[in-house]
Design an enzyme around this catalytic site. Structure first.
Site, PDB file in Angstrom:
ATOM      1  N   HIS A 199       0.747  -1.168   0.098  1.00 59.00           N
ATOM      2  CA  HIS A 199       0.133  -0.158   0.093  1.00 59.00           C
ATOM      3  C   HIS A 199       0.943   1.121  -0.025  1.00 59.00           C
ATOM      4  O   HIS A 199       1.913   1.230   0.490  1.00 59.00           O
ATOM      5  CB  HIS A 199      -0.867   0.071   1.289  1.00 59.00           C
ATOM      6  CG  HIS A 199      -1.984   0.982   1.346  1.00 59.00           C
ATOM      7  ND1 HIS A 199      -1.627   2.268   1.663  1.00 59.00           N
ATOM      8  CD2 HIS A 199      -3.284   1.128   1.031  1.00 59.00           C
ATOM      9  CE1 HIS A 199      -3.032   2.941   1.810  1.00 59.00           C
ATOM     10  NE2 HIS A 199      -3.730   2.135   1.395  1.00 59.00           N
ATOM     11  N   ASP A 240       2.887  -3.954   7.983  1.00 57.13           N
ATOM     12  CA  ASP A 240       1.656  -3.301   7.751  1.00 57.13           C
ATOM     13  C   ASP A 240       0.562  -4.424   8.229  1.00 57.13           C
ATOM     14  O   ASP A 240       0.373  -5.283   7.205  1.00 57.13           O
ATOM     15  CB  ASP A 240       1.657  -2.977   6.347  1.00 57.13           C
ATOM     16  CG  ASP A 240       0.282  -2.341   6.023  1.00 57.13           C
ATOM     17  OD1 ASP A 240      -0.556  -2.175   6.954  1.00 57.13           O
ATOM     18  OD2 ASP A 240       0.106  -1.871   4.901  1.00 57.13           O
ATOM     19  N   GLN A 289      -4.624  -5.051   7.114  1.00 55.11           N
ATOM     20  CA  GLN A 289      -5.518  -6.076   6.332  1.00 55.11           C
ATOM     21  C   GLN A 289      -5.592  -7.727   7.115  1.00 55.11           C
ATOM     22  O   GLN A 289      -6.008  -8.403   6.720  1.00 55.11           O
ATOM     23  CB  GLN A 289      -4.951  -6.235   4.813  1.00 55.11           C
ATOM     24  CG  GLN A 289      -5.168  -5.115   4.084  1.00 55.11           C
ATOM     25  CD  GLN A 289      -6.776  -4.358   4.180  1.00 55.11           C
ATOM     26  OE1 GLN A 289      -7.713  -5.165   4.291  1.00 55.11           O
ATOM     27  NE2 GLN A 289      -6.933  -3.220   3.935  1.00 55.11           N
ATOM     28  N   LYS A 302     -10.636  -0.498  10.454  1.00 53.49           N
ATOM     29  CA  LYS A 302     -10.905  -1.674   9.570  1.00 53.49           C
ATOM     30  C   LYS A 302     -11.062  -3.023  10.522  1.00 53.49           C
ATOM     31  O   LYS A 302     -11.210  -3.859   9.894  1.00 53.49           O
ATOM     32  CB  LYS A 302      -9.370  -1.818   8.841  1.00 53.49           C
ATOM     33  CG  LYS A 302      -9.214  -0.912   7.702  1.00 53.49           C
ATOM     34  CD  LYS A 302      -7.765  -1.182   7.187  1.00 53.49           C
ATOM     35  CE  LYS A 302      -7.340   0.118   6.074  1.00 53.49           C
ATOM     36  NZ  LYS A 302      -8.266   0.445   5.037  1.00 53.49           N
ATOM     37  N   CYS A 347      -4.602   2.198  -3.768  1.00 58.62           N
ATOM     38  CA  CYS A 347      -3.419   2.865  -3.219  1.00 58.62           C
ATOM     39  C   CYS A 347      -2.339   2.020  -3.251  1.00 58.62           C
ATOM     40  O   CYS A 347      -1.372   1.689  -2.476  1.00 58.62           O
ATOM     41  CB  CYS A 347      -3.720   3.158  -1.693  1.00 58.62           C
ATOM     42  SG  CYS A 347      -4.676   4.599  -1.384  1.00 58.62           S
TER      43      CYS A 347
END
Length: 408
Positions: free
Chosen positions: A121, A197, A200, A223, A363
């Site tokens: 991302h 990251d 997700q 999220k 993104c």
């Protein structure tokens, strides 16, 4: 038993029509909906405990401080950090990754290298571009093999000059999960830091940062059923002690002289100004909700949805699906294109049928360029979605094909 239909009753926003059709919300990778318990936590804080934290001695301030710090402990247990000193409240994943990259910029030298993947991302790509541009270090990319991270290439690229590796735990386009524990082993063997990251992954699978052995792990509240504007950066305590504050001002100071100042100890040295108190408290309520369901059960349920939906997508003529083709290796993120149709047209047509998906570059422009496309449609599942939602998506895609291309 995991009952998505019962769970849906906690999400009033899902009980509406869009374009005269019942809403099917499949844009969860962008942001998730909020259960009533999270909305209640926000409301109760502002109606009962609203005060600034840490410095006040009156009752409301003490209550607010207690709830804010209890939220930090809640997040610690959620990802199994070893200490609350390792839990930094941020505005979200983007802020956390920017902090790590700014720390990297402080220590990188022109002969050093930073390793990221092509699937990142922009929030885990641009900060590293800037860190390397300002330090003179080289930015290296790991590419794909069979629609997943090429681990063989990664092992070949990492060397004694590699100082930082920053990798998505789960791709927001491909839907693959990267083997962070194995990457951590490689990174530390060469003396490199590993940043992850987790935007997700944290909402969808159990996270144990001690088992993963990453040095940093960033994720966002919105999220994972929480409010916007709040997130967490986990960092190993020993590393955070080396890392300078990223912002300066109230809350993070110990003592200020005319020419110098000293900082509070961890974690507060990183939290300048009035923090997002309500956001942290509501994020803790979101964690309560997720843990009440069980993250292992959340993961297992989403796997059943993917196993149901993915094969149906694969049978649609002219639909190109990106990422792993095996449902067992796929998260609930499913990105695709329909031959001859612009993704925005597809998303608009699906919206006419009440199905909310995302279209664009997500993104992740370097990844899409690597795949040879400019944009894609993305449907993303979460714990309140059902097989009926999947059926609605398939029906809407087929109806879109018929509208634009005639009989299929």
């Amino acid at each position: 038993m995991f009952d998505a239909k019962t769970i849906r009753e906690d999400f009033a926003i899902l009980n509406q029509t869009v374009n005269d059709e019942p809403l099917v919300y499949l844009d969860n990778a962008a942001t998730t909906q909020k259960p009533q318990s999270v909305l209640t936590a926000l409301e109760q804080y502002y109606q009962r405990d609203n005060a600034n934290v840490h410095r006040g001695v009156h009752t409301l301030a003490e209550r607010a401080t207690a709830r804010y710090e209890a939220s930090r402990e809640k997040l610690r247990t959620f990802i199994n950090a070893s200490s609350v000193k390792e839990i930094l409240f941020t505005r979200g994943t983007t802020t956390g990754l920017n902090w790590v990259a700014r720390f990297a910029q402080e220590i990188l030298q022109p002969e050093d290298e930073v390793l990221i993947s092509v699937m990142e991302h922009h929030s885990n790509l641009i900060p590293w571009q800037e860190a390397c541009r300002k330090s003179g270090a080289a930015l290296k990319y790991v590419y794909l093999k069979d629609n997943e991270l090429d681990l063989e290439q990664l092992s070949q690229l990492i060397n004694a000059r590699t100082k930082f590796i920053s990798i998505a735990h789960a791709s927001n386009v491909l839907g693959c999960i990267n083997p962070i524990k194995d990457i951590a082993r490689l990174a530390h063997r060469h003396g490199a830091y590993l940043a992850v990251d987790g935007a997700q992954s944290a909402p969808h699978i159990p996270i144990d940062v001690q088992e993963l052995d990453c040095d940093f792990f960033a994720f966002s509240g919105h999220k994972m059923l929480g409010p916007t504007g709040i997130g967490v950066l986990y960092g190993k305590e020993a590393v955070l002690k080396e890392m300078p504050p990223m912002e300066f001002g109230g809350e993070m100071i110990d003592f200020v002289y005319e020419q110098t100042a000293s900082w509070k100890e961890l974690p507060w040295k990183f939290e300048a100004g009035t923090p997002n108190i309500a956001g942290a408290i509501a994020l803790a309520a979101a964690v309560d909700y997720l843990e009440g369901l069980g993250m292992d059960k959340v993961q297992a349920y989403e796997e059943t949805l993917v196993a149901y939906l993915l094969p149906q997508l694969q049978t649609i003529e002219g639909l190109e699906l990106y990422g792993p083709q095996d449902a067992a290796r796929h998260t609930g993120v499913l990105s695709f294109n329909l031959s001859g149709l612009h993704p925005h047209d597809v998303a608009t047509a699906l919206d006419y049928e009440g199905v909310a998906v995302r279209a664009g570059h997500h993104c992740a422009q370097p990844l899409l360029q690597y795949l040879g496309i400019h944009s894609a449609v993305r449907a993303s599942l979460y714990l309140y979605n059902t097989k009926a939602d999947c059926d609605r998506l398939i029906a809407a895609i087929l109806k879109t094909k018929e509208f634009f291309h005639g009989t299929f």
